[in-house]
Design an enzyme around this catalytic site. Structure first.
Site, PDB file in Angstrom:
ATOM      1  N   HIS A  85       0.822  -1.209   0.000  1.00 33.59           N
ATOM      2  CA  HIS A  85       0.000   0.000   0.000  1.00 33.59           C
ATOM      3  C   HIS A  85       0.857   1.260   0.000  1.00 33.59           C
ATOM      4  O   HIS A  85       0.535   2.242  -0.677  1.00 33.59           O
ATOM      5  CB  HIS A  85      -0.928   0.000   1.217  1.00 33.59           C
ATOM      6  CG  HIS A  85      -2.092  -0.928   1.079  1.00 33.59           C
ATOM      7  ND1 HIS A  85      -3.106  -1.004   2.016  1.00 33.59           N
ATOM      8  CD2 HIS A  85      -2.414  -1.821   0.112  1.00 33.59           C
ATOM      9  CE1 HIS A  85      -3.995  -1.900   1.625  1.00 33.59           C
ATOM     10  NE2 HIS A  85      -3.596  -2.415   0.479  1.00 33.59           N
ATOM     11  N   TYR A  95      -9.855   3.867   1.971  1.00 35.44           N
ATOM     12  CA  TYR A  95     -10.370   2.728   2.734  1.00 35.44           C
ATOM     13  C   TYR A  95     -11.887   2.778   2.858  1.00 35.44           C
ATOM     14  O   TYR A  95     -12.548   1.737   2.925  1.00 35.44           O
ATOM     15  CB  TYR A  95      -9.722   2.683   4.118  1.00 35.44           C
ATOM     16  CG  TYR A  95      -8.331   2.099   4.099  1.00 35.44           C
ATOM     17  CD1 TYR A  95      -8.141   0.725   4.175  1.00 35.44           C
ATOM     18  CD2 TYR A  95      -7.212   2.915   3.983  1.00 35.44           C
ATOM     19  CE1 TYR A  95      -6.870   0.179   4.145  1.00 35.44           C
ATOM     20  CE2 TYR A  95      -5.937   2.381   3.954  1.00 35.44           C
ATOM     21  CZ  TYR A  95      -5.769   1.013   4.031  1.00 35.44           C
ATOM     22  OH  TYR A  95      -4.509   0.471   3.990  1.00 35.44           O
ATOM     23  N   GLU A 137       0.807   2.458   7.778  1.00 33.74           N
ATOM     24  CA  GLU A 137       1.249   3.093   6.529  1.00 33.74           C
ATOM     25  C   GLU A 137       1.733   4.521   6.774  1.00 33.74           C
ATOM     26  O   GLU A 137       2.746   4.946   6.207  1.00 33.74           O
ATOM     27  CB  GLU A 137       0.103   3.053   5.512  1.00 33.74           C
ATOM     28  CG  GLU A 137      -0.137   1.648   4.981  1.00 33.74           C
ATOM     29  CD  GLU A 137      -1.537   1.408   4.451  1.00 33.74           C
ATOM     30  OE1 GLU A 137      -2.260   2.398   4.186  1.00 33.74           O
ATOM     31  OE2 GLU A 137      -1.922   0.231   4.312  1.00 33.74           O
ATOM     32  N   ARG A 205       3.154   0.847 -11.396  1.00 33.40           N
ATOM     33  CA  ARG A 205       3.734  -0.493 -11.404  1.00 33.40           C
ATOM     34  C   ARG A 205       4.970  -0.526 -10.514  1.00 33.40           C
ATOM     35  O   ARG A 205       5.745   0.439 -10.459  1.00 33.40           O
ATOM     36  CB  ARG A 205       4.133  -0.919 -12.820  1.00 33.40           C
ATOM     37  CG  ARG A 205       2.981  -1.204 -13.746  1.00 33.40           C
ATOM     38  CD  ARG A 205       2.164  -2.419 -13.343  1.00 33.40           C
ATOM     39  NE  ARG A 205       1.146  -2.713 -14.341  1.00 33.40           N
ATOM     40  CZ  ARG A 205      -0.058  -2.155 -14.374  1.00 33.40           C
ATOM     41  NH1 ARG A 205      -0.380  -1.252 -13.456  1.00 33.40           N
ATOM     42  NH2 ARG A 205      -0.932  -2.476 -15.307  1.00 33.40           N
ATOM     43  N   ASN A 206       5.163  -1.657  -9.839  1.00 33.25           N
ATOM     44  CA  ASN A 206       6.330  -1.867  -8.988  1.00 33.25           C
ATOM     45  C   ASN A 206       7.405  -2.631  -9.749  1.00 33.25           C
ATOM     46  O   ASN A 206       7.104  -3.624 -10.421  1.00 33.25           O
ATOM     47  CB  ASN A 206       5.944  -2.674  -7.742  1.00 33.25           C
ATOM     48  CG  ASN A 206       4.905  -1.973  -6.895  1.00 33.25           C
ATOM     49  OD1 ASN A 206       4.806  -0.751  -6.904  1.00 33.25           O
ATOM     50  ND2 ASN A 206       4.130  -2.745  -6.156  1.00 33.25           N
ATOM     51  N   TYR A 207       8.655  -2.164  -9.608  1.00 34.34           N
ATOM     52  CA  TYR A 207       9.792  -2.863 -10.208  1.00 34.34           C
ATOM     53  C   TYR A 207      10.921  -2.939  -9.192  1.00 34.34           C
ATOM     54  O   TYR A 207      11.250  -1.947  -8.534  1.00 34.34           O
ATOM     55  CB  TYR A 207      10.278  -2.139 -11.471  1.00 34.34           C
ATOM     56  CG  TYR A 207       9.305  -2.227 -12.622  1.00 34.34           C
ATOM     57  CD1 TYR A 207       9.203  -3.389 -13.381  1.00 34.34           C
ATOM     58  CD2 TYR A 207       8.476  -1.158 -12.944  1.00 34.34           C
ATOM     59  CE1 TYR A 207       8.299  -3.481 -14.431  1.00 34.34           C
ATOM     60  CE2 TYR A 207       7.575  -1.240 -13.992  1.00 34.34           C
ATOM     61  CZ  TYR A 207       7.490  -2.409 -14.733  1.00 34.34           C
ATOM     62  OH  TYR A 207       6.592  -2.500 -15.769  1.00 34.34           O
ATOM     63  N   SER A 208      11.517  -4.112  -9.068  1.00 32.31           N
ATOM     64  CA  SER A 208      12.600  -4.311  -8.109  1.00 32.31           C
ATOM     65  C   SER A 208      13.808  -3.453  -8.464  1.00 32.31           C
ATOM     66  O   SER A 208      14.155  -3.305  -9.644  1.00 32.31           O
ATOM     67  CB  SER A 208      13.020  -5.784  -8.078  1.00 32.31           C
ATOM     68  OG  SER A 208      11.973  -6.596  -7.603  1.00 32.31           O
TER      69      SER A 208
END
Length: 254
Positions: A85, A95, A137, A205-208
């Site tokens: 999150h 929420y 969070e 988007r998540n990228y390592s």
């Protein structure tokens, strides 16, 4: 803290929710996207299409209900949810939207079994979980902001280098546009890229992170995925000198 009667109702209704969990979450997402289209950028539509997000939500709801009187059992799972999150930039007010649509979905699927007492209990239970997540969070948002080189929210970076590692993988090197330095990060963490307009749609988007900490840049290495809208956009359209908005490094350590 929930009262004893509420806990008992939650525990008693877990078997019914387990039986119909996939139906509830399959009903929930269309409701959420129809009533609150502003949340669409926070959800990976590829995972929606594969059914992985509805299944994950179903499992989370069941686990929460089953452990409503022993939340310590869920500490690892809650930590992962919080990290995800934070990476996406989920806000407290979102929420309320999720909770409203989840309760609507429970009522629609369970029908007469969703008595006023059951709905009231699950509304209270959801409120408790939301408060736990919001507090956790906010703690991380504050920590990220106070780190040397850290930030809260989105920050502009410039693509300073790109390297084709193979025919399908490209590494992208980003430096802060404001030249204010970067925070240290841990192995296994990732960045969230925020795009306001890819074919008219906002996406995240998540990228390592794929290089060590302590550099004057951050690097991600992206595989071109079949039907991957964001990976295609990065490979085809992001060029040297282009600006990209990033969120601070997040994620569980490895």
């Amino acid at each position: 803290m929930l009262d004893t009667a509420t806990v008992q109702i939650i525990k008693a209704t877990v078997p019914a929710l387990q039986l119909y969990a996939n139906d509830i979450t399959s009903h929930f997402y269309p409701l959420l996207f129809a009533q609150h289209p502003e949340v669409l950028p926070y959800f990976n539509q590829t995972n929606q299409g594969k059914g992985t997000q509805p299944k994950a939500l179903a499992n989370a709801v069941i686990a929460y209900g089953a452990n409503i009187d022993a939340l310590g059992n869920l500490s690892e799972a809650v930590s992962k949810i919080v990290q995800k999150h934070v990476a996406l930039g989920i806000l407290p007010e979102q929420y309320d939207a999720v909770g409203s649509c989840l309760i609507q979905a429970i009522k629609a699927v369970l029908g007469d079994a969703a008595t006023d007492e059951v709905i009231d209990a699950w509304t209270k239970a959801y409120g408790q979980l939301a408060n736990i997540l919001i507090a956790a969070e906010e703690s991380i948002y504050t920590e990220n902001e106070q780190k040397s080189g850290g930030w809260r929210g989105e920050r502009e970076f410039i693509l300073v280098k790109r390297v084709d590692e193979s025919s399908v993988i490209t590494s992208f090197y980003f430096q802060p546009f404001d030249d204010k330095g970067l925070p240290n990060f841990e192995a296994g963490q990732f960045l969230t890229l925020v795009f306001d307009d890819i074919n008219g749609v906002s996406m995240r988007r998540n990228y390592s992170l794929s290089d060590a900490t302590g550099k004057d840049y951050v690097r991600i290495s992206v595989k071109r995925e079949p039907n991957g809208v964001v990976s295609d956009h990065l490979h085809n359209n992001i060029q040297l000198g282009d600006k990209v908005k990033l969120r601070a490094p997040s994620g569980d350590f490895t």
